[in-house]
Design a protein around this motif. Sequence first.
Motif, mmCIF file in Angstrom:
data_model
loop_
_atom_site.group_PDB
_atom_site.id
_atom_site.type_symbol
_atom_site.label_atom_id
_atom_site.label_comp_id
_atom_site.label_asym_id
_atom_site.label_seq_id
_atom_site.Cartn_x
_atom_site.Cartn_y
_atom_site.Cartn_z
ATOM 1 N N ASP A 90 -4.244 -9.218 -3.547
ATOM 2 C CA ASP A 90 -3.331 -10.349 -3.399
ATOM 3 C C ASP A 90 -1.975 -9.842 -2.920
ATOM 4 O OD1 ASP A 90 -2.166 -12.824 -3.490
ATOM 5 O OD2 ASP A 90 -1.973 -12.882 -5.678
ATOM 6 N N THR A 91 -1.951 -9.282 -1.712
ATOM 7 C CA THR A 91 -0.734 -8.688 -1.187
ATOM 8 C C THR A 91 0.091 -9.711 -0.416
ATOM 9 O OG1 THR A 91 0.149 -6.954 0.263
ATOM 10 C CG2 THR A 91 -1.976 -7.914 0.888
ATOM 11 N N THR A 92 1.414 -9.508 -0.419
ATOM 12 C CA THR A 92 2.324 -10.397 0.315
ATOM 13 C C THR A 92 2.987 -9.652 1.467
ATOM 14 O OG1 THR A 92 4.095 -9.867 -1.257
ATOM 15 C CG2 THR A 92 2.787 -11.845 -1.690
ATOM 16 N N SER A 93 2.443 -8.507 1.856
ATOM 17 C CA SER A 93 3.036 -7.725 2.944
ATOM 18 C C SER A 93 3.086 -8.552 4.223
ATOM 19 C CB SER A 93 2.232 -6.450 3.181
ATOM 20 O OG SER A 93 2.279 -5.617 2.038
ATOM 21 N N ARG A 94 4.194 -8.418 4.960
ATOM 22 C CA ARG A 94 4.374 -9.172 6.199
ATOM 23 C C ARG A 94 4.033 -8.306 7.397
ATOM 24 N NH1 ARG A 94 8.563 -10.329 9.947
ATOM 25 N NH2 ARG A 94 10.106 -9.043 8.863
ATOM 26 N N GLN A 95 3.250 -8.839 8.305
ATOM 27 C CA GLN A 95 2.872 -8.140 9.522
ATOM 28 C C GLN A 95 3.813 -8.510 10.664
ATOM 29 O OE1 GLN A 95 0.337 -5.859 10.169
ATOM 30 N NE2 GLN A 95 -0.109 -5.800 7.976
ATOM 31 N N GLY A 96 4.343 -7.499 11.346
ATOM 32 C CA GLY A 96 5.116 -7.716 12.557
ATOM 33 C C GLY A 96 4.283 -7.375 13.775
ATOM 34 N N ASN A 97 4.906 -7.360 14.950
ATOM 35 C CA ASN A 97 4.181 -7.020 16.173
ATOM 36 C C ASN A 97 3.704 -5.572 16.172
ATOM 37 O OD1 ASN A 97 4.525 -9.591 17.328
ATOM 38 N ND2 ASN A 97 6.594 -9.058 18.012
ATOM 39 N N GLY A 98 4.448 -4.703 15.482
ATOM 40 C CA GLY A 98 4.089 -3.284 15.478
ATOM 41 C C GLY A 98 3.377 -2.823 14.232
ATOM 42 N N GLY A 99 3.119 -3.714 13.285
ATOM 43 C CA GLY A 99 2.469 -3.322 12.042
ATOM 44 C C GLY A 99 3.169 -3.961 10.861
ATOM 45 N N VAL A 100 2.907 -3.418 9.670
ATOM 46 C CA VAL A 100 3.479 -3.997 8.464
ATOM 47 C C VAL A 100 4.995 -3.795 8.462
ATOM 48 C CG1 VAL A 100 3.176 -1.883 7.084
ATOM 49 C CG2 VAL A 100 3.253 -4.115 5.948
ATOM 50 N N VAL A 101 5.728 -4.820 8.027
ATOM 51 C CA VAL A 101 7.183 -4.758 7.916
ATOM 52 C C VAL A 101 7.531 -4.480 6.464
ATOM 53 C CG1 VAL A 101 9.357 -6.001 8.230
ATOM 54 C CG2 VAL A 101 7.461 -6.364 9.835
ATOM 55 N N LEU A 102 8.190 -3.359 6.230
ATOM 56 C CA LEU A 102 8.438 -2.880 4.880
ATOM 57 C C LEU A 102 9.769 -3.385 4.364
ATOM 58 C CD1 LEU A 102 7.271 0.730 5.659
ATOM 59 C CD2 LEU A 102 6.015 -0.917 4.258
ATOM 60 N N GLN A 103 9.734 -4.016 3.211
ATOM 61 C CA GLN A 103 10.941 -4.495 2.562
ATOM 62 C C GLN A 103 10.914 -4.112 1.088
ATOM 63 O OE1 GLN A 103 13.514 -5.715 4.050
ATOM 64 N NE2 GLN A 103 12.610 -6.068 6.082
ATOM 65 N N PRO A 104 12.028 -3.567 0.572
ATOM 66 C CA PRO A 104 13.259 -3.174 1.239
ATOM 67 C C PRO A 104 13.017 -2.043 2.245
ATOM 68 C CG PRO A 104 13.516 -3.220 -1.157
ATOM 69 C CD PRO A 104 12.062 -3.307 -0.875
ATOM 70 N N VAL A 105 13.978 -1.838 3.128
ATOM 71 C CA VAL A 105 13.763 -0.938 4.257
ATOM 72 C C VAL A 105 13.649 0.522 3.828
ATOM 73 C CG1 VAL A 105 16.191 -0.556 4.848
ATOM 74 C CG2 VAL A 105 14.437 -0.584 6.665
ATOM 75 N N TRP A 106 14.133 0.887 2.625
ATOM 76 C CA TRP A 106 14.004 2.282 2.179
ATOM 77 C C TRP A 106 12.540 2.716 2.079
ATOM 78 C CZ3 TRP A 106 11.109 2.736 -2.174
ATOM 79 C CH2 TRP A 106 11.149 1.712 -3.116
ATOM 80 N N LYS A 107 11.628 1.743 1.937
ATOM 81 C CA LYS A 107 10.210 2.086 1.838
ATOM 82 C C LYS A 107 9.692 2.737 3.124
ATOM 83 C CE LYS A 107 8.915 -1.431 -1.559
ATOM 84 N NZ LYS A 107 8.013 -2.579 -1.854
#
Length: 318
Positions: free
Chosen positions: A225-242
């Motif tokens: 049950d993941t909420t990861s967001r996909q962008g054009n280049g792959g998964v978008v990591l939030q917060p960005v430090w990840k």
Amino acid sequence: MKIAAVIVTHNRIEKLRITVTRALAEPLDDVLVFDNASSDGTAEWLAQQSDPRLTVLRSERNIGGAGGFSEALQQAVELADPDWVVVMDDDGRPTQGAVAVFRQMKHGEWDAISAAVLTPDGDVCEMNRPYRNPFWHVREFTRTLTGQGRRGFHLGDAAYAEDAGAIGIDMASFVGLFLSRKAIACCGFPDARLFIYGDDQLYTLQMRRKGMRIGFVPQIRFEHDTTSRQGNGGVVLQPVWKAYYMYRNALIAYRVAAGIWFWPLVPLLVAKWRRQARDYGSDGERFRQMLNIAVRDGLANRLERSHQEILRRAGVVL
């Protein structure tokens, strides 16, 4: 056959409640939850649970998913003495009957067994799709080289069919991965210094290099049950430090997977990753800064940089 489950959690009590309930509904002998310094009421909720199979371990500081899995697996072996240990995130859990299917199957051919991981809607969960290392298999290498990209070496949807047979793989995620005691004795525990991301990829690739056999069995099903967001280049990591951990650890894993092909591959990987800054909007420049540090540390196999330093470099006020 004694089976223990390991669940690692950090500040996701709503998801953890479902996962623990699902795990305890399965024919498991022990369920060990590693609470990674949660501050959202997780400890209090776990303390209210009465199932005697449940053991709770708590870290007073967040040592990341990699640290949590490393410590929890060690404790599971010592406390439960299981024949097999199945690992999962706090948002990844067995579907009804998954463990029963595992119990009923023949295990002799495999040292580790990976479940088919689906989304709550029943689609293949892309981030948990296993693969066969293209640098070790001619067919997968040819497919990847001739333009199929990721589809050239990751398992296709046909491998997930309920009547599909088991297939040998080289990488599996820590959602629904059953590890035999033989595999753990041979390969030890995940590298806690990775903090988050890639610990499962690196661990299973190293298992294969040591001759362990990993099977993908589609009849064993888990839900992520993941909420990861996909962008054009792959998964978008939030917060960005990840992003630091994602790409540093990816380079370390690529070194294991690619062998002599690693250095020619590096410029292609870095160019591809840099393009992903477009998916981060106003965080694009910060993403590039995190990526630059990650590439330097990944190429140097540097794992000593503290999490506090990464947060500071990402602009997090401590």
